[in-house]
Design a protein around this motif. Structure first.
Motif, PDB file in Angstrom:
ATOM      1  N   ARG A   9      42.878 -15.816 -16.424  1.00  0.00           N
ATOM      2  CA  ARG A   9      41.878 -16.309 -16.382  1.00  0.00           C
ATOM      3  C   ARG A   9      41.180 -16.694 -18.359  1.00  0.00           C
ATOM      4  O   ARG A   9      41.071 -17.359 -18.214  1.00  0.00           O
ATOM      5  CB  ARG A   9      40.719 -14.978 -15.856  1.00  0.00           C
ATOM      6  N   LEU A  12      42.966 -19.491 -18.685  1.00  0.00           N
ATOM      7  CA  LEU A  12      42.278 -20.447 -18.310  1.00  0.00           C
ATOM      8  C   LEU A  12      40.886 -21.360 -18.889  1.00  0.00           C
ATOM      9  O   LEU A  12      40.440 -22.358 -19.156  1.00  0.00           O
ATOM     10  CB  LEU A  12      41.735 -20.571 -16.977  1.00  0.00           C
ATOM     11  N   LEU A  13      39.972 -19.779 -19.708  1.00  0.00           N
ATOM     12  CA  LEU A  13      38.756 -20.067 -19.893  1.00  0.00           C
ATOM     13  C   LEU A  13      38.902 -20.763 -21.143  1.00  0.00           C
ATOM     14  O   LEU A  13      37.790 -21.689 -21.585  1.00  0.00           O
ATOM     15  CB  LEU A  13      37.998 -18.523 -20.154  1.00  0.00           C
ATOM     16  N   THR A  15      41.468 -22.426 -22.228  1.00  0.00           N
ATOM     17  CA  THR A  15      41.861 -24.099 -22.101  1.00  0.00           C
ATOM     18  C   THR A  15      40.553 -25.174 -21.365  1.00  0.00           C
ATOM     19  O   THR A  15      40.288 -26.298 -22.005  1.00  0.00           O
ATOM     20  CB  THR A  15      43.375 -24.182 -20.894  1.00  0.00           C
ATOM     21  N   SER A  16      40.149 -24.344 -20.666  1.00  0.00           N
ATOM     22  CA  SER A  16      38.722 -25.029 -20.271  1.00  0.00           C
ATOM     23  C   SER A  16      37.896 -24.904 -21.386  1.00  0.00           C
ATOM     24  O   SER A  16      37.658 -27.005 -22.030  1.00  0.00           O
ATOM     25  CB  SER A  16      38.190 -24.935 -19.145  1.00  0.00           C
ATOM     26  N   ARG A  17      37.564 -25.086 -21.950  1.00  0.00           N
ATOM     27  CA  ARG A  17      36.863 -24.990 -23.760  1.00  0.00           C
ATOM     28  C   ARG A  17      37.328 -25.584 -24.287  1.00  0.00           C
ATOM     29  O   ARG A  17      36.880 -26.556 -24.981  1.00  0.00           O
ATOM     30  CB  ARG A  17      36.319 -23.337 -23.984  1.00  0.00           C
ATOM     31  N   VAL A  19      39.313 -28.238 -23.996  1.00  0.00           N
ATOM     32  CA  VAL A  19      39.128 -29.807 -23.164  1.00  0.00           C
ATOM     33  C   VAL A  19      38.341 -30.505 -23.359  1.00  0.00           C
ATOM     34  O   VAL A  19      37.784 -31.510 -23.525  1.00  0.00           O
ATOM     35  CB  VAL A  19      40.095 -29.421 -21.889  1.00  0.00           C
ATOM     36  N   LEU A  20      36.708 -29.452 -23.138  1.00  0.00           N
ATOM     37  CA  LEU A  20      35.561 -29.746 -23.015  1.00  0.00           C
ATOM     38  C   LEU A  20      35.356 -30.272 -24.460  1.00  0.00           C
ATOM     39  O   LEU A  20      34.885 -31.641 -24.959  1.00  0.00           O
ATOM     40  CB  LEU A  20      35.206 -28.926 -22.497  1.00  0.00           C
TER      41      LEU A  20
END
Length: 351
Positions: A9, A12-13, A15-17, A19-20
């Motif tokens: 988790r 993923l958090l 990575t998402s941050r 990418v954004l």
């Protein structure tokens, strides 16, 4: 399983941050330099997003990996200027290479002209991208600099506390009632029976106190001074213990530096935690092996050991770690207890 789920988790958090962040920065720059043309069609916007994500992520992660490798082999707290120089030069070269490769293979996504047809244009684009990359990287470097600087300040404060704890540990052994009672009892018995020994005892007793007080504000002391202090301390203990204690100091080369009072703490640990009698004397030797002072004693543990703070040996180890030098090594095998105390050279202190 729960730890794995938490790790996944968190990954993923992050990575998402990331990418954004990359998309926001990349698309903002593309928007400014294209005068908003990337919004003319969804296809153009999608291609710009892919391009921004690829080049932004590549620049970020490749430079981040390079910076970690540099920091591992050349820590910031050891040689900050040299580390910064390697980081800056490496960042410029790596960023230029990443920009060239990405533009060579992917710039067609947002341009109808391949790099071969317009080399000067792509060179100009690459220079602009490199400049923007270095500006963004500089912001991260400045942030990291202040973070490392703050860590260094905290580390220095911790080092001061460790040094005070080490000095307190040494001083406490002399001012606690049990030690004073025994010392005064020995002195009382010597005054009438052996006046010369009583004078030696008083002299060594004052030497020990004076040394601890004199070194209380120092991070390092000369090995020669520490050994002289240890000799005074050993003579003080031998007047009480007699032949139950045999200490041999065989150190011809006394060049170098050590953490103050560290040798006394090691000797005190040996005296406190081991039995010593005429039948089974405690044998302690001090030798030098390369850049280490080795304190060795035969292991014959007491059945009952007086309670101490327990900070002596760990505090010495942390003091060396905070100073950025070799680690304290403890070996317990074959009936012997050996502690390798690092000796710091003049050159190491200068670096």
């Amino acid at each position: 399983m729960q730890k794995i789920a938490i790790s996944v988790r968190n990954f993923l958090l992050r990575t998402s941050r990331d990418v954004l962040i990359v998309l926001v920065i990349g698309l903002t720059i593309s928007m400014l330099f294209s005068w908003g043309s990337i919004l003319k069609s969804s296809d153009h916007f999608l291609k710009s997003a892919i391009y921004s994500l690829v080049i932004g992520s590549s620049l970020w992660k490749v430079n981040e990996l390079f910076s970690r490798i540099i920091a591992r082999f050349f820590p910031w707290h050891v040689r900050p200027k040299f580390t910064l120089f390697l980081d800056v030069v490496g960042t410029i070269l790596i960023s230029a290479l990443v920009i060239f490769l990405v533009n060579h293979y992917l710039y067609f996504l947002i341009s109808d002209h391949p790099i071969k047809e317009r080399p000067q244009y792509f060179f100009l684009v690459g220079i602009i991208q490199l400049f923007i990359s270095l500006v963004i990287t500089s912001i991260f470097y400045i942030s990291r600099f202040f973070t490392e600087w703050r860590k260094l300040l905290v580390s220095e404060e911790e080092l001061k506390r460790e040094a005070l704890a080490l000095q307190y540990e040494a001083l406490k052994s002399y001012v606690n009632p049990h030690f004073l009672f025994n010392s005064l009892s020995v002195l009382n018995s010597l005054v009438d029976a052996h006046p010369p020994k009583a004078k030696v005892f008083i002299s060594r007793f004052s030497d020990v106190y004076r040394y601890v007080l004199q070194q209380r504000d120092k991070d390092l002391v000369l090995l020669a001074e520490e050994l002289e202090f240890a000799e005074s301390y050993i003579q003080l203990i031998k007047i009480r213990q007699g032949d139950a204690l045999n200490v041999t100091i065989d150190v011809a080369d006394r060049a170098g530096w050590v953490v103050p009072v560290s040798l006394q703490i090691l000797l005190e640990n040996a005296f406190t935690h081991n039995e010593a009698s005429m039948e089974n004397p405690l044998q302690v030797t001090l030798t030098r092996e390369g850049n280490h002072l080795v304190v060795t004693n035969n292991f014959q543990p007491r059945k009952v050991v007086s309670n101490g703070s327990g900070i002596g040996l760990p505090t010495i180890a942390r003091s060396y770690e905070r100073l950025g030098h070799q680690k304290l090594e403890v070996i317990h095998q074959n009936g012997y207890f050996r502690v390798h105390l690092p000796i710091i050279s003049e050159a190491s202190i200068g670096s």
